[in-house]
Design an enzyme around this catalytic site. Structure first.
Site, PDB file in Angstrom:
ATOM      1  CG  HIS A 154      -2.234   0.836   0.927  1.00  0.00           C
ATOM      2  ND1 HIS A 154      -2.063   2.354   0.978  1.00  0.00           N
ATOM      3  CD2 HIS A 154      -3.427   0.556   0.978  1.00  0.00           C
ATOM      4  CE1 HIS A 154      -3.592   2.500   0.562  1.00  0.00           C
ATOM      5  NE2 HIS A 154      -4.338   1.688   0.644  1.00  0.00           N
ATOM      6  N   GLY A 159      -6.100   1.211  -3.522  1.00  0.00           N
ATOM      7  CA  GLY A 159      -7.177   0.536  -3.804  1.00  0.00           C
ATOM      8  C   GLY A 159      -7.290   0.607  -5.544  1.00  0.00           C
ATOM      9  CB  THR A 262     -24.131   8.692  -1.269  1.00  0.00           C
ATOM     10  OG1 THR A 262     -23.316   8.468  -0.128  1.00  0.00           O
ATOM     11  CG2 THR A 262     -23.919   9.948  -1.970  1.00  0.00           C
ATOM     12  NE  ARG A 263     -24.972   2.652  -3.895  1.00  0.00           N
ATOM     13  CZ  ARG A 263     -24.127   1.878  -4.655  1.00  0.00           C
ATOM     14  NH1 ARG A 263     -24.637   0.780  -4.816  1.00  0.00           N
ATOM     15  NH2 ARG A 263     -23.039   2.283  -5.423  1.00  0.00           N
ATOM     16  CG  ASP A 294      -9.906   8.014  -4.854  1.00  0.00           C
ATOM     17  OD1 ASP A 294      -8.756   8.853  -5.064  1.00  0.00           O
ATOM     18  OD2 ASP A 294     -10.124   7.294  -6.015  1.00  0.00           O
ATOM     19  NE  ARG A 298     -13.997  13.950  -1.781  1.00  0.00           N
ATOM     20  CZ  ARG A 298     -14.516  12.811  -2.136  1.00  0.00           C
ATOM     21  NH1 ARG A 298     -13.672  11.952  -2.905  1.00  0.00           N
ATOM     22  NH2 ARG A 298     -15.812  12.336  -2.027  1.00  0.00           N
ATOM     23  CG  ASP A 314      -7.722   6.267   6.942  1.00  0.00           C
ATOM     24  OD1 ASP A 314      -7.333   6.225   5.986  1.00  0.00           O
ATOM     25  OD2 ASP A 314      -7.671   5.375   7.609  1.00  0.00           O
ATOM     26  CB  SER A 388     -16.843   2.989  -0.071  1.00  0.00           C
ATOM     27  OG  SER A 388     -17.440   2.848  -1.326  1.00  0.00           O
ATOM     28  CG  ASP A 398     -11.206 -13.544 -19.267  1.00  0.00           C
ATOM     29  OD1 ASP A 398     -10.657 -14.418 -18.942  1.00  0.00           O
ATOM     30  OD2 ASP A 398     -12.036 -13.405 -20.360  1.00  0.00           O
TER      31      ASP A 398
HETATM   32  N1  COA Z   1     -19.145   4.198 -10.478  1.00  0.00           N
HETATM   33  C1  COA Z   1     -20.275   4.173 -10.478  1.00  0.00           C
HETATM   34  N2  COA Z   1     -20.882   5.104  -9.461  1.00  0.00           N
HETATM   35  C2  COA Z   1     -20.250   5.886  -9.098  1.00  0.00           C
HETATM   36  C3  COA Z   1     -18.658   6.160  -9.236  1.00  0.00           C
HETATM   37  C4  COA Z   1     -18.388   5.179 -10.225  1.00  0.00           C
HETATM   38  N3  COA Z   1     -17.047   5.228 -10.487  1.00  0.00           N
HETATM   39  N4  COA Z   1     -18.400   7.244  -8.526  1.00  0.00           N
HETATM   40  C5  COA Z   1     -19.478   7.703  -7.669  1.00  0.00           C
HETATM   41  N5  COA Z   1     -20.528   6.793  -8.253  1.00  0.00           N
HETATM   42  C6  COA Z   1     -21.861   7.141  -7.404  1.00  0.00           C
HETATM   43  C7  COA Z   1     -21.831   6.396  -6.064  1.00  0.00           C
HETATM   44  O1  COA Z   1     -22.196   5.113  -5.897  1.00  0.00           O
HETATM   45  C8  COA Z   1     -22.788   7.508  -5.485  1.00  0.00           C
HETATM   46  O2  COA Z   1     -24.090   6.914  -5.545  1.00  0.00           O
HETATM   47  P1  COA Z   1     -25.148   6.158  -4.690  1.00  0.00           P
HETATM   48  O3  COA Z   1     -25.692   7.067  -3.788  1.00  0.00           O
HETATM   49  O4  COA Z   1     -26.286   5.658  -5.754  1.00  0.00           O
HETATM   50  O5  COA Z   1     -24.148   5.290  -4.035  1.00  0.00           O
HETATM   51  C9  COA Z   1     -22.968   8.740  -5.947  1.00  0.00           C
HETATM   52  O6  COA Z   1     -22.096   8.466  -7.343  1.00  0.00           O
HETATM   53  C10 COA Z   1     -21.724   9.614  -5.261  1.00  0.00           C
HETATM   54  O7  COA Z   1     -20.448   9.215  -5.113  1.00  0.00           O
HETATM   55  P2  COA Z   1     -19.255   9.591  -4.354  1.00  0.00           P
HETATM   56  O8  COA Z   1     -19.154  11.177  -4.740  1.00  0.00           O
HETATM   57  O9  COA Z   1     -17.974   8.905  -4.148  1.00  0.00           O
HETATM   58  O10 COA Z   1     -19.919   9.432  -2.748  1.00  0.00           O
HETATM   59  P3  COA Z   1     -20.225   8.451  -1.804  1.00  0.00           P
HETATM   60  O11 COA Z   1     -20.842   8.970  -0.495  1.00  0.00           O
HETATM   61  O12 COA Z   1     -20.839   7.238  -2.306  1.00  0.00           O
HETATM   62  O13 COA Z   1     -18.593   7.879  -1.046  1.00  0.00           O
HETATM   63  C11 COA Z   1     -16.495   8.183  -0.171  1.00  0.00           C
HETATM   64  C12 COA Z   1     -17.787   8.693  -0.458  1.00  0.00           C
HETATM   65  C13 COA Z   1     -15.561   9.338   0.231  1.00  0.00           C
HETATM   66  C14 COA Z   1     -16.399   6.797   0.278  1.00  0.00           C
HETATM   67  C15 COA Z   1     -15.946   8.235  -1.982  1.00  0.00           C
HETATM   68  O14 COA Z   1     -16.034   9.160  -2.623  1.00  0.00           O
HETATM   69  C16 COA Z   1     -14.312   7.524  -1.867  1.00  0.00           C
HETATM   70  O15 COA Z   1     -13.628   8.569  -2.075  1.00  0.00           O
HETATM   71  N6  COA Z   1     -14.351   6.303  -2.070  1.00  0.00           N
HETATM   72  C17 COA Z   1     -12.765   5.935  -1.937  1.00  0.00           C
HETATM   73  C18 COA Z   1     -13.062   4.379  -2.569  1.00  0.00           C
HETATM   74  C19 COA Z   1     -11.642   3.722  -2.364  1.00  0.00           C
HETATM   75  O16 COA Z   1     -10.642   4.078  -3.072  1.00  0.00           O
HETATM   76  N7  COA Z   1     -11.612   2.724  -1.696  1.00  0.00           N
HETATM   77  C20 COA Z   1     -10.559   2.038  -1.629  1.00  0.00           C
HETATM   78  C21 COA Z   1      -9.735   2.286  -0.647  1.00  0.00           C
HETATM   79  S1  COA Z   1      -7.878   1.628  -0.597  1.00  0.00           S
END
Ligand code: COA
Length: 453
Positions: A154, A159, A262-263, A294, A298, A314, A388, A398
């Site tokens: 890491h 991710g 959001t979800r 991520d 931003r 974080d 997430s 594949d």
């Molecule tokens: N594909 C499909 N849907 C996407 C997307 C993508 N690439 N990017 C964003 N969306 C959707 C989300 O699913 C969400 O819709 P929903 O409410 O129906 O779920 C909406 O767009 C807003 O997404 P987001 O702005 O990312 O907000 P969030 O509240 O879903 O997530 C965070 C907040 C902070 C968790 C997210 O923005 C983030 O940074 N995730 C990091 C993921 C990551 O890197 N994980 C591995 C860690 S090593």
């Protein structure tokens, strides 16, 4: 499951010359998890011999390591808990193993710590400059099926970057060409660019995520909580249940908001509330929730999706357990929203500035607690961390013998760790993987579904 027998271990180097030199790491590459992150892919019927699969994978790995050359390098300590990356083409480790069991006998890969031997293990007892940054273990089973388990540093890739690498490796194994080259310029994360000299120096008050996590009331350290046995549950929620929760959160929000929850915000709020209840917290118990963000989208300008490094970091939402438990879901979800919304380009840059100003980064890294069994960062009771994977391209790797039948993370054993994944069926359901102390899990499961009926 029968024992796993190791058949061989090989070093795979890039097949063509790559850039050789020292690559500066960003502060984020060097904090939090700087160890290897495991994941596993399972294929039931690759329809070819174990040796053919191994040769194909080794050959394609040597090809994909050319564009992804940082993964063939080695880390190096440079003092004060700081690391740099030597891009020296030392190579990745490829391990071949076999198991007398059939894949049908091994049960749920995700839940069972007894499957640890399916994963390649990085020996942190070795000097860090001898440790490969990418390890892979191919295990063949009596039934002809295989697992491909990886461990990826890491400190070199987060991710999204790891999944980009895996997807390109699969493409190249299928005989196709590289689709999207990785973006290797980490200089965007150097502190002080643009200089922040005119602003006050960032402090711990600005970045609570770098401070000590909340403790259980009445305890002065985390030693008691660390000793307790944990267990993991995979809790599935259907699309309709997710929407029901989302409506509950939106209907009970405390302030007007430009857009609904959001979800992620909704499910985080739910998990945080009920973990407080299941753990039996008192009203005055402070609790924190770690959120991994991520920063690619931003930053201004935005970072390319294919940025290869650590752009995730974080942040923490904080509350009193009493408020979370007594107020409706909209309260917990809005705590999550507020925390995510504060992460702007400026926040990212000043967070890096904060770390740059730290004399030593050791206290912010997981590797020292592994090595010396000392107390490192602990996000267990009364805290949680919700990661997430909802928007990551997790499935469909594949390598030329069809898509995987299962993909999942490595053994999951840290109290308070929670992972959200979209289900492979693509039906909009969500899998919530939750690890808690054994004593709290039954109550958690009961409460988890109570509001969803
Ligand atoms: N594909 C499909 N849907 C996407 C997307 C993508 N690439 N990017 C964003 N969306 C959707 C989300 O699913 C969400 O819709 P929903 O409410 O129906 O779920 C909406 O767009 C807003 O997404 P987001 O702005 O990312 O907000 P969030 O509240 O879903 O997530 C965070 C907040 C902070 C968790 C997210 O923005 C983030 O940074 N995730 C990091 C993921 C990551 O890197 N994980 C591995 C860690 S090593």
């Amino acid at each position: 499951m029968a024992a796993i027998r190791l058949k061989g271990s090989h070093t795979v180097r890039p097949c063509d010359p790559t850039w050789i030199g020292t690559m500066a790491l960003s502060e984020w590459d060097q904090i939090g998890c700087v160890t290897h992150v495991p994941a596993i892919y399972l294929y039931r019927s690759p329809n070819r011999s174990a040796s053919a699969i191994a040769e194909t994978l080794k050959d394609s790995l040597s090809k994909v390591l050319v564009p992804f050359y940082p993964l063939a390098g080695r880390l190096q300590w440079i003092g004060n808990g700081r690391l740099q990356l030597q891009c020296n083409a030392m190579g990745a480790r490829f391990i071949e193993a076999e198991c007398e069991s059939s894949l049908n006998d091994i049960g749920d890969l995700f839940l069972s710590p007894q499957h640890r031997n399916l994963f390649p293990s990085a020996d942190y007892g070795l000097p860090i400059h001898e440790l490969p940054l990418f390890l892979v273990q191919l295990t063949t089973f009596r039934c002809g099926g295989v697992t491909i388990a990886i461990a990826l540093s890491h400190a070199v890739a987060d991710g999204p970057a790891a999944l980009h690498f895996m997807s390109e490796w699969a493409r190249i194994t299928r005989g196709e060409t590289l689709q999207t080259p990785p973006f290797h310029d980490r200089s965007v994360f150097r502190a002080g660019q643009p200089p922040l000299a005119s602003s006050p120096r960032p402090t711990l008050d600005d970045f609570p995520e770098y401070g000590k996590p909340a403790l259980l009331l009445g305890q002065s350290d985390t030693s008691e909580e660390r000793k307790k046995k944990t267990t993991t549950a995979m809790l599935k929620i259907t699309k309709a249940q997710v929407e029901k929760l989302r409506k509950m959160a939106n209907d009970s929000r405390e302030k007007p908001m430009a857009r609904g929850f959001t979800r992620y915000e909704t499910i985080c709020g739910h998990v945080w509330r009920i973990s407080c209840k299941a753990r039996g917290h008192r009203k005055q118990q402070p609790t924190a929730m770690g959120i991994i963000i991520d920063s690619r989208s931003r930053m201004r300008p935005e970072l390319p999706r294919e940025f290869f490094g650590t752009a995730t970091f974080d942040v923490i939402a904080q509350s009193m357990a009493g408020d979370l438990m007594s107020k409706p879901l909209g309260f917990a979800a809005s705590k999550v929203r507020e925390t995510i919304e504060k992460v702007t380009d400026n926040y990212v840059r000043s967070s890096i500035e904060f770390l740059k100003n730290q004399k030593d980064l050791k206290d912010f890294q997981d590797i020292h607690s592994l090595l010396r069994k000392e107390e490192g960062p602990f996000y267990g009771n009364p805290n949680i961390t919700v990661v997430s994977w909802l928007t990551l391209p997790l499935y469909g790797f594949d390598f030329g013998w069809g898509k995987e039948q299962y993909m999942g993370p490595g053994p999951y054993e840290d109290d308070g760790n929670c992972l959200l994944m979209h289900s492979p069926e693509g039906d909009g359901s969500v899998v919530v993987a939750m690890c808690l102390q054994e004593a709290h899990m039954d109550e958690f499961k009961k409460l988890f579904y109570q509001d969803l009926l």
